[in-house]
Design a protein around this motif. Structure first.
Motif, PDB file in Angstrom:
ATOM      1  N   GLN A  52      25.402  57.683  41.359  1.00  0.00           N
ATOM      2  CA  GLN A  52      24.523  58.030  40.259  1.00  0.00           C
ATOM      3  C   GLN A  52      23.434  56.967  40.126  1.00  0.00           C
ATOM      4  N   PRO A  88      19.303  58.477  44.961  1.00  0.00           N
ATOM      5  CA  PRO A  88      19.616  57.829  43.678  1.00  0.00           C
ATOM      6  C   PRO A  88      18.946  56.470  43.521  1.00  0.00           C
ATOM      7  N   GLU A 125      18.228  63.601  33.514  1.00  0.00           N
ATOM      8  CA  GLU A 125      19.406  64.030  34.269  1.00  0.00           C
ATOM      9  C   GLU A 125      19.474  65.555  34.346  1.00  0.00           C
ATOM     10  N   GLY A 126      19.701  66.061  35.546  1.00  0.00           N
ATOM     11  CA  GLY A 126      19.829  67.496  35.756  1.00  0.00           C
ATOM     12  C   GLY A 126      18.523  68.234  35.929  1.00  0.00           C
ATOM     13  N   ASN A 127      17.398  67.540  35.908  1.00  0.00           N
ATOM     14  CA  ASN A 127      16.111  68.212  36.078  1.00  0.00           C
ATOM     15  C   ASN A 127      15.926  68.630  37.535  1.00  0.00           C
ATOM     16  N   SER A 166      22.151  55.683  37.581  1.00  0.00           N
ATOM     17  CA  SER A 166      22.465  54.712  36.530  1.00  0.00           C
ATOM     18  C   SER A 166      23.368  53.592  37.037  1.00  0.00           C
ATOM     19  N   SER A 209      15.904  66.878  41.974  1.00  0.00           N
ATOM     20  CA  SER A 209      17.054  67.311  42.765  1.00  0.00           C
ATOM     21  C   SER A 209      16.853  66.959  44.235  1.00  0.00           C
ATOM     22  N   LEU A 215      16.794  57.622  32.590  1.00  0.00           N
ATOM     23  CA  LEU A 215      17.626  58.383  33.523  1.00  0.00           C
ATOM     24  C   LEU A 215      18.487  59.401  32.794  1.00  0.00           C
ATOM     25  N   ASN A 216      18.920  59.056  31.605  1.00  0.00           N
ATOM     26  CA  ASN A 216      19.713  60.003  30.814  1.00  0.00           C
ATOM     27  C   ASN A 216      18.875  61.201  30.380  1.00  0.00           C
ATOM     28  N   LYS A 217      17.594  60.981  30.110  1.00  0.00           N
ATOM     29  CA  LYS A 217      16.722  62.071  29.670  1.00  0.00           C
ATOM     30  C   LYS A 217      16.383  63.032  30.812  1.00  0.00           C
TER      31      LYS A 217
END
Length: 334
Positions: free
Chosen positions: A214, A254, A244-246, A216, A250, A240-242
């Motif tokens: 990851q 990392p 995530e999953g975008n 992070s 993709s 990175l938390n904001k």
């Protein structure tokens, strides 16, 4: 005190001064004869044999717990020279007992699989000590090596290379952040290309899968190398938390995402740094850093416009951040 001097070529040396190891079998430890540091807290089967032949009254089972780090898991059989049975009675026929001892020793040392395991366990123990990894990593690597040997994957390949690859797989499995470049840096006669080849070979042949890193998890290491403060690190983790999953990020590496988030966080917090410094710390190029941080900034801008009612301060755009840190208007930076 029963002491064994491990100065032959097959025994590992001290990881700090390369001095010879001296094993205190009764205390179950080995220490360096040069600097005195305790190298390891367990001993292998060869030590058990010496203890048995020495006629010590101590119980071998209480001093030698089984361990997967030992090539025979400390379950091998040795015939001592007392010539007594389980009830303590003297066994007649000295010549026959000597033949049994020689045959037992021959069957243990003549097995190619046993010799391979013996050498591999020493290599794994030596590498983990030099690299500063825990015994749990070494035991996990030993387990993976045993499985590979059982499937016939070691024949014709470098034992040291496979051992290094199993250590890297074990680090991945247990979530330990360990750069593969360290193996080439600290271990002689090994290079990154061979270790990566054996690593992929083991994953493919044994149908194993390791958890993906990851971004992070890489922030702290890159920030430490780039000498960035804790405030910037926390801001990078928020970024990175904001994102995530975008879908835009993709498939991206990392480490590149972590480096891009750190650079954007440094601009947002006003901490002075350069793309080159972060690129060197992350072992990437400045072009990669620039692309990643622009992509991250674009994602955050879209998220900011979609959630304008959010109270938390979001990172600014790249041009606005540069204007903020240089006290110039955004129009002058274009």
């Amino acid at each position: 005190m029963l002491i064994q001097n491990n100065l032959n070529m097959d025994q590992p040396k001290c990881a700090f001064c390369s001095g010879g190891l001296v094993s205190d079998i009764e205390k179950n430890e080995s220490f360096c004869s040069n600097c005195g540091i305790v190298a390891r807290q367990n001993y292998d089967t060869a030590d058990h044999q010496i203890l048995a032949l020495s006629g010590s009254d101590s119980d071998l089972e209480s001093q030698a717990p089984t361990s997967i780090m030992m090539y025979d898991i400390s379950l091998s059989t040795f015939i001592d020279k007392k010539n007594v049975d389980a009830s303590g009675k003297q066994i007649r026929g000295y010549a026959e007992m000597e033949k049994l001892r020689k045959l037992n020793k021959f069957t243990i040392s003549n097995d190619s699989k046993t010799r391979n395991l013996s050498k591999a366990m020493k290599e794994i123990r030596k590498m983990t000590e030099i690299l500063g990894l825990s015994m749990l990593i070494a035991e996990r690597a030993s387990y993976i090596y045993r499985k590979a040997l059982g499937k016939g994957l070691i024949k014709g390949r470098s034992i040291a290379g496979i051992a290094a690859a199993t250590i890297y797989v074990a680090c991945k499995d247990m979530g330990v952040m360990f750069p593969i470049d360290k193996i080439e840096e600290y271990i002689e006669n090994l290079n990154k290309k061979n270790v990566v080849y054996y690593y992929k070979f083991l994953l493919r042949q044994m149908k194993m899968s390791t958890a993906l890193q990851q971004p992070s998890q890489l922030v702290s290491r890159i920030a430490e190398r780039a000498r960035l403060g804790g405030k910037t690190q926390r801001k990078a983790l928020e970024i990175l938390n904001k994102i995530e999953g975008n879908p835009i990020i993709s498939g991206k590496k990392p480490v590149s995402l972590a480096a891009g988030a750190l650079y954007l966080a440094a601009l947002n917090t006003g901490e002075h740094t350069t793309q080159l410094r972060i690129a060197v710390a992350a072992e990437l190029t400045t072009i990669t850093i620039r692309k990643r941080y622009l992509e991250i900034a674009e994602i955050i801008e879209k998220s900011d416009s979609a959630n304008s009612s959010e109270d938390d301060e979001l990172p600014c755009s790249p041009i606005a951040c540069m204007a903020k840190t240089s006290n110039r208007s955004p129009d002058n930076l274009v």
